[in-house]
Design a protein around this motif. Structure first.
Motif, PDB file in Angstrom:
ATOM      1  N   VAL A  66      56.416 -17.889 -25.885  1.00  0.00           N
ATOM      2  CA  VAL A  66      56.966 -16.882 -26.793  1.00  0.00           C
ATOM      3  C   VAL A  66      57.261 -17.521 -28.140  1.00  0.00           C
ATOM      4  CG1 VAL A  66      58.905 -15.341 -27.259  1.00  0.00           C
ATOM      5  CG2 VAL A  66      57.950 -15.482 -24.944  1.00  0.00           C
ATOM      6  N   HIS A  67      56.769 -16.888 -29.188  1.00  0.00           N
ATOM      7  CA  HIS A  67      57.144 -17.236 -30.561  1.00  0.00           C
ATOM      8  C   HIS A  67      57.753 -15.975 -31.157  1.00  0.00           C
ATOM      9  CE1 HIS A  67      57.170 -18.455 -34.683  1.00  0.00           C
ATOM     10  NE2 HIS A  67      56.415 -19.530 -34.499  1.00  0.00           N
ATOM     11  N   LEU A  68      59.031 -16.026 -31.508  1.00  0.00           N
ATOM     12  CA  LEU A  68      59.722 -14.826 -31.966  1.00  0.00           C
ATOM     13  C   LEU A  68      59.231 -14.340 -33.325  1.00  0.00           C
ATOM     14  CD1 LEU A  68      63.378 -15.610 -30.864  1.00  0.00           C
ATOM     15  CD2 LEU A  68      61.742 -14.068 -29.767  1.00  0.00           C
ATOM     16  N   GLY A  69      58.738 -15.259 -34.163  1.00  0.00           N
ATOM     17  CA  GLY A  69      58.274 -14.841 -35.476  1.00  0.00           C
ATOM     18  C   GLY A  69      59.403 -14.267 -36.316  1.00  0.00           C
ATOM     19  N   MET A  70      59.067 -13.346 -37.201  1.00  0.00           N
ATOM     20  CA  MET A  70      60.030 -12.795 -38.145  1.00  0.00           C
ATOM     21  C   MET A  70      60.965 -11.780 -37.501  1.00  0.00           C
ATOM     22  SD  MET A  70      59.643 -14.167 -41.156  1.00  0.00           S
ATOM     23  CE  MET A  70      60.399 -12.981 -42.257  1.00  0.00           C
ATOM     24  N   TYR A  71      60.494 -11.070 -36.485  1.00  0.00           N
ATOM     25  CA  TYR A  71      61.244  -9.914 -36.009  1.00  0.00           C
ATOM     26  C   TYR A  71      61.622  -9.985 -34.533  1.00  0.00           C
ATOM     27  CZ  TYR A  71      59.262  -8.246 -40.375  1.00  0.00           C
ATOM     28  OH  TYR A  71      58.894  -8.132 -41.692  1.00  0.00           O
ATOM     29  N   GLY A  72      61.193 -11.024 -33.826  1.00  0.00           N
ATOM     30  CA  GLY A  72      61.439 -11.077 -32.398  1.00  0.00           C
ATOM     31  C   GLY A  72      62.876 -11.403 -32.038  1.00  0.00           C
ATOM     32  N   ALA A  73      63.291 -10.967 -30.855  1.00  0.00           N
ATOM     33  CA  ALA A  73      64.634 -11.268 -30.345  1.00  0.00           C
ATOM     34  C   ALA A  73      64.650 -11.074 -28.838  1.00  0.00           C
ATOM     35  CB  ALA A  73      65.684 -10.374 -30.998  1.00  0.00           C
ATOM     36  N   TRP A  74      65.489 -11.859 -28.183  1.00  0.00           N
ATOM     37  CA  TRP A  74      65.762 -11.681 -26.765  1.00  0.00           C
ATOM     38  C   TRP A  74      67.117 -10.999 -26.603  1.00  0.00           C
ATOM     39  CZ3 TRP A  74      62.663 -12.514 -22.646  1.00  0.00           C
ATOM     40  CH2 TRP A  74      61.573 -13.373 -22.793  1.00  0.00           C
ATOM     41  N   ASP A  75      67.169  -9.961 -25.784  1.00  0.00           N
ATOM     42  CA  ASP A  75      68.429  -9.343 -25.391  1.00  0.00           C
ATOM     43  C   ASP A  75      68.694  -9.706 -23.938  1.00  0.00           C
ATOM     44  OD1 ASP A  75      68.589  -8.219 -27.850  1.00  0.00           O
ATOM     45  OD2 ASP A  75      68.354  -6.143 -27.192  1.00  0.00           O
ATOM     46  N   THR A 162      70.816 -10.837 -10.849  1.00  0.00           N
ATOM     47  CA  THR A 162      72.075 -10.804 -11.601  1.00  0.00           C
ATOM     48  C   THR A 162      71.918 -10.819 -13.115  1.00  0.00           C
ATOM     49  OG1 THR A 162      72.235 -13.220 -11.476  1.00  0.00           O
ATOM     50  CG2 THR A 162      73.339 -11.942  -9.734  1.00  0.00           C
ATOM     51  N   ALA A 163      70.709 -11.028 -13.616  1.00  0.00           N
ATOM     52  CA  ALA A 163      70.538 -11.156 -15.063  1.00  0.00           C
ATOM     53  C   ALA A 163      69.211 -10.538 -15.490  1.00  0.00           C
ATOM     54  CB  ALA A 163      70.589 -12.627 -15.482  1.00  0.00           C
ATOM     55  N   VAL A 164      69.172 -10.087 -16.726  1.00  0.00           N
ATOM     56  CA  VAL A 164      67.955  -9.513 -17.276  1.00  0.00           C
ATOM     57  C   VAL A 164      67.794  -9.985 -18.715  1.00  0.00           C
ATOM     58  CG1 VAL A 164      69.116  -7.379 -18.024  1.00  0.00           C
ATOM     59  CG2 VAL A 164      66.634  -7.383 -17.672  1.00  0.00           C
ATOM     60  N   ALA A 165      66.546 -10.244 -19.095  1.00  0.00           N
ATOM     61  CA  ALA A 165      66.222 -10.634 -20.462  1.00  0.00           C
ATOM     62  C   ALA A 165      65.107  -9.726 -20.968  1.00  0.00           C
ATOM     63  CB  ALA A 165      65.785 -12.093 -20.521  1.00  0.00           C
ATOM     64  N   ASP A 166      65.339  -9.083 -22.101  1.00  0.00           N
ATOM     65  CA  ASP A 166      64.364  -8.186 -22.708  1.00  0.00           C
ATOM     66  C   ASP A 166      63.891  -8.775 -24.033  1.00  0.00           C
ATOM     67  OD1 ASP A 166      64.593  -6.327 -20.681  1.00  0.00           O
ATOM     68  OD2 ASP A 166      66.022  -5.053 -21.747  1.00  0.00           O
ATOM     69  N   LEU A 167      62.584  -8.816 -24.201  1.00  0.00           N
ATOM     70  CA  LEU A 167      61.982  -9.378 -25.414  1.00  0.00           C
ATOM     71  C   LEU A 167      61.407  -8.264 -26.271  1.00  0.00           C
ATOM     72  CD1 LEU A 167      60.910 -11.821 -27.091  1.00  0.00           C
ATOM     73  CD2 LEU A 167      58.862 -11.732 -25.645  1.00  0.00           C
ATOM     74  N   ARG A 168      61.787  -8.281 -27.552  1.00  0.00           N
ATOM     75  CA  ARG A 168      61.263  -7.309 -28.506  1.00  0.00           C
ATOM     76  C   ARG A 168      60.605  -8.020 -29.689  1.00  0.00           C
ATOM     77  NH1 ARG A 168      66.154  -5.457 -27.245  1.00  0.00           N
ATOM     78  NH2 ARG A 168      66.343  -3.397 -26.315  1.00  0.00           N
ATOM     79  N   GLY A 169      59.537  -7.447 -30.187  1.00  0.00           N
ATOM     80  CA  GLY A 169      58.966  -7.801 -31.480  1.00  0.00           C
ATOM     81  C   GLY A 169      58.502  -9.217 -31.693  1.00  0.00           C
ATOM     82  N   PRO A 170      58.008  -9.941 -30.668  1.00  0.00           N
ATOM     83  CA  PRO A 170      57.591 -11.319 -30.908  1.00  0.00           C
ATOM     84  C   PRO A 170      56.264 -11.391 -31.643  1.00  0.00           C
ATOM     85  CG  PRO A 170      56.991 -10.706 -28.684  1.00  0.00           C
ATOM     86  CD  PRO A 170      57.747  -9.533 -29.263  1.00  0.00           C
ATOM     87  N   THR A 171      56.043 -12.498 -32.324  1.00  0.00           N
ATOM     88  CA  THR A 171      54.736 -12.770 -32.910  1.00  0.00           C
ATOM     89  C   THR A 171      53.738 -13.153 -31.830  1.00  0.00           C
ATOM     90  OG1 THR A 171      55.605 -13.440 -35.056  1.00  0.00           O
ATOM     91  CG2 THR A 171      53.475 -14.360 -34.422  1.00  0.00           C
ATOM     92  N   ALA A 172      54.203 -13.927 -30.832  1.00  0.00           N
ATOM     93  CA  ALA A 172      53.331 -14.346 -29.729  1.00  0.00           C
ATOM     94  C   ALA A 172      54.074 -14.181 -28.414  1.00  0.00           C
ATOM     95  CB  ALA A 172      52.909 -15.801 -29.900  1.00  0.00           C
ATOM     96  N   CYS A 173      53.362 -13.651 -27.433  1.00  0.00           N
ATOM     97  CA  CYS A 173      53.887 -13.507 -26.070  1.00  0.00           C
ATOM     98  C   CYS A 173      52.671 -13.532 -25.166  1.00  0.00           C
ATOM     99  CB  CYS A 173      54.665 -12.202 -25.936  1.00  0.00           C
ATOM    100  SG  CYS A 173      55.261 -11.846 -24.269  1.00  0.00           S
ATOM    101  N   GLU A 174      52.467 -14.644 -24.457  1.00  0.00           N
ATOM    102  CA  GLU A 174      51.248 -14.790 -23.668  1.00  0.00           C
ATOM    103  C   GLU A 174      51.482 -15.692 -22.471  1.00  0.00           C
ATOM    104  OE1 GLU A 174      48.163 -16.649 -25.928  1.00  0.00           O
ATOM    105  OE2 GLU A 174      49.483 -18.202 -26.737  1.00  0.00           O
ATOM    106  N   VAL A 175      50.681 -15.482 -21.440  1.00  0.00           N
ATOM    107  CA  VAL A 175      50.706 -16.311 -20.247  1.00  0.00           C
ATOM    108  C   VAL A 175      49.627 -17.375 -20.390  1.00  0.00           C
ATOM    109  CG1 VAL A 175      50.436 -16.384 -17.742  1.00  0.00           C
ATOM    110  CG2 VAL A 175      51.571 -14.422 -18.825  1.00  0.00           C
ATOM    111  N   LEU A 176      50.019 -18.639 -20.184  1.00  0.00           N
ATOM    112  CA  LEU A 176      49.106 -19.758 -20.358  1.00  0.00           C
ATOM    113  C   LEU A 176      49.064 -20.617 -19.098  1.00  0.00           C
ATOM    114  CD1 LEU A 176      50.149 -20.999 -23.925  1.00  0.00           C
ATOM    115  CD2 LEU A 176      48.368 -19.339 -23.340  1.00  0.00           C
ATOM    116  N   ASP A 177      47.953 -21.337 -18.923  1.00  0.00           N
ATOM    117  CA  ASP A 177      47.884 -22.348 -17.875  1.00  0.00           C
ATOM    118  C   ASP A 177      48.260 -23.699 -18.499  1.00  0.00           C
ATOM    119  OD1 ASP A 177      45.619 -23.375 -19.206  1.00  0.00           O
ATOM    120  OD2 ASP A 177      44.229 -22.268 -17.914  1.00  0.00           O
ATOM    121  N   PRO A 178      48.474 -24.740 -17.686  1.00  0.00           N
ATOM    122  CA  PRO A 178      48.925 -26.030 -18.243  1.00  0.00           C
ATOM    123  C   PRO A 178      48.049 -26.597 -19.346  1.00  0.00           C
ATOM    124  CG  PRO A 178      49.295 -25.999 -15.884  1.00  0.00           C
ATOM    125  CD  PRO A 178      48.528 -24.746 -16.203  1.00  0.00           C
TER     126      PRO A 178
END
Length: 333
Positions: A66-75, A162-178
């Motif tokens: 995840v790269h949040l970039g200019m507008y991304g945030a985790w709630d 017990t916990a939740v994390a929500d991601l909004r507005g990232p520049t990058a969000c991707e699944v990668l292998d090693p």
């Protein structure tokens, strides 16, 4: 854009509250449905930050980058406990404590950051509430049902019992292998919280000293040094009394070394306190004001047209690398 200290704090939040837990992954917005399906049902085993990028590893050796970039945030929401390495007092994550002159003392009083910068105004630990982590950390409303409904355009939701994390507005969000993760990391400059400090210093000095590019651009180049953004760039250059337009190869090696060491110093303060505090040796009321308000926290950032705190010359604002640059034309020559 969140700078390096913010992303390290977010990674520590995941390490504290998600690593070791089975995660239900989804994409309420729908744009990350395929990626979420790959992560769904797996256990998170590692969380780390390098510069402005965060990497979450799961038990099948897939990574979420995840790269949040200019507008991304985790709630975040749920029974959230703060990382012990992020100072907490009076139920607030990132609370910087004011009883002594050191902003990382263990005892203190509550302060509010009216500027909303990566800040003291955040969460109790543990309690059921929403809160946001990006360039600023802010408290949100309490909720009554579990899990709480997604708010807004949530790209990916990571949910445990017990916990939740929500991601909004990232520049990058991707699944990668090693191998893909290694390819991303290979392009990044040294990060003081990841790399050996001496080796990181050597890499930074060696790279910057070869470049004809202005040092004001090099500090923002994540392939040269990781994690520095607009605030830290302006403040590091002022603290070094360095003209932002000086080519990297014209900056003396000892000045480059001091820039790296000052970045180590400021990043450490930022991660521990949640504040980009760049004025040293503040005590008493001056320290309290600085921790409560960004206007009293920096030498030059967002002080265009105001007198330099050292020489009285008005601080200049210009554009460099498509970002606003603040500097003193008298002290930084």
């Amino acid at each position: 854009m969140p700078e390096g200290h913010s992303v390290h704090r977010i990674a520590r939040q995941f390490a504290k509250n998600f690593v070791g837990h089975r995660v239900t992954a989804s994409s309420p917005q729908g744009r990350f449905a395929a990626g979420a399906a790959l992560l769904d049902g797996h256990t998170m085993v590692e969380a780390k930050a390098v510069g402005k990028q965060m990497f979450l590893r799961f038990d099948d050796d897939r990574w979420l980058r995840v790269h949040l970039g200019m507008y991304g945030a985790w709630d975040f929401a749920g029974d959230i406990s703060t990382d012990a390495t992020i100072r907490s007092a009076s139920g607030r994550m990132g609370q910087t404590n004011q009883r002594g002159t050191d902003p990382t003392d263990d005892e203190g009083t509550d302060l509010d950051d009216v500027a909303g910068e990566d800040s003291v105004s955040s969460i109790g630990a543990p309690r059921r509430s929403r809160f946001r982590m990006a360039e600023s950390e802010s408290a949100g409303a309490e909720y009554e049902t579990w899990p709480p409904e997604p708010v807004g355009q949530v790209r990916v939701r990571l949910l445990t019992d017990t916990a939740v994390a929500d991601l909004r507005g990232p520049t990058a969000c991707e699944v990668l292998d090693p191998p893909q993760v290694e390819a991303v990391l290979a392009k990044l400059g040294p990060d003081p919280l990841v790399d050996d400090l001496d080796e990181g210093e050597r890499r930074f000095v060696e790279t910057a000293s070869r470049k004809p590019t202005p040092i004001g651009l090099l500090l923002m180049d994540q392939s040269v040094v990781s994690g520095i953004g607009n605030v830290y760039r302006a403040e590091l250059l002022f603290r070094a009394r360095l003209d932002p337009h000086t080519p990297g190869r014209a900056v003396p090696a000892d000045v480059l070394r001091e820039l790296w060491r000052d970045w180590v110093h400021l990043l450490d303060i930022g991660v521990r306190t949640g504040q980009m505090l760049t004025i040293d040796d503040l005590t008493g009321e001056a320290l309290a004001q600085a921790m409560a308000n960004r206007a009293d926290r920096h030498w030059v950032y967002k002080r265009e047209g105001l007198p330099c705190r050292i020489c009285g010359t008005n601080i200049v604002l210009e554009e460099m690398g498509a970002r606003k640059l603040y500097w003193c034309p008298t002290d930084q020559v």
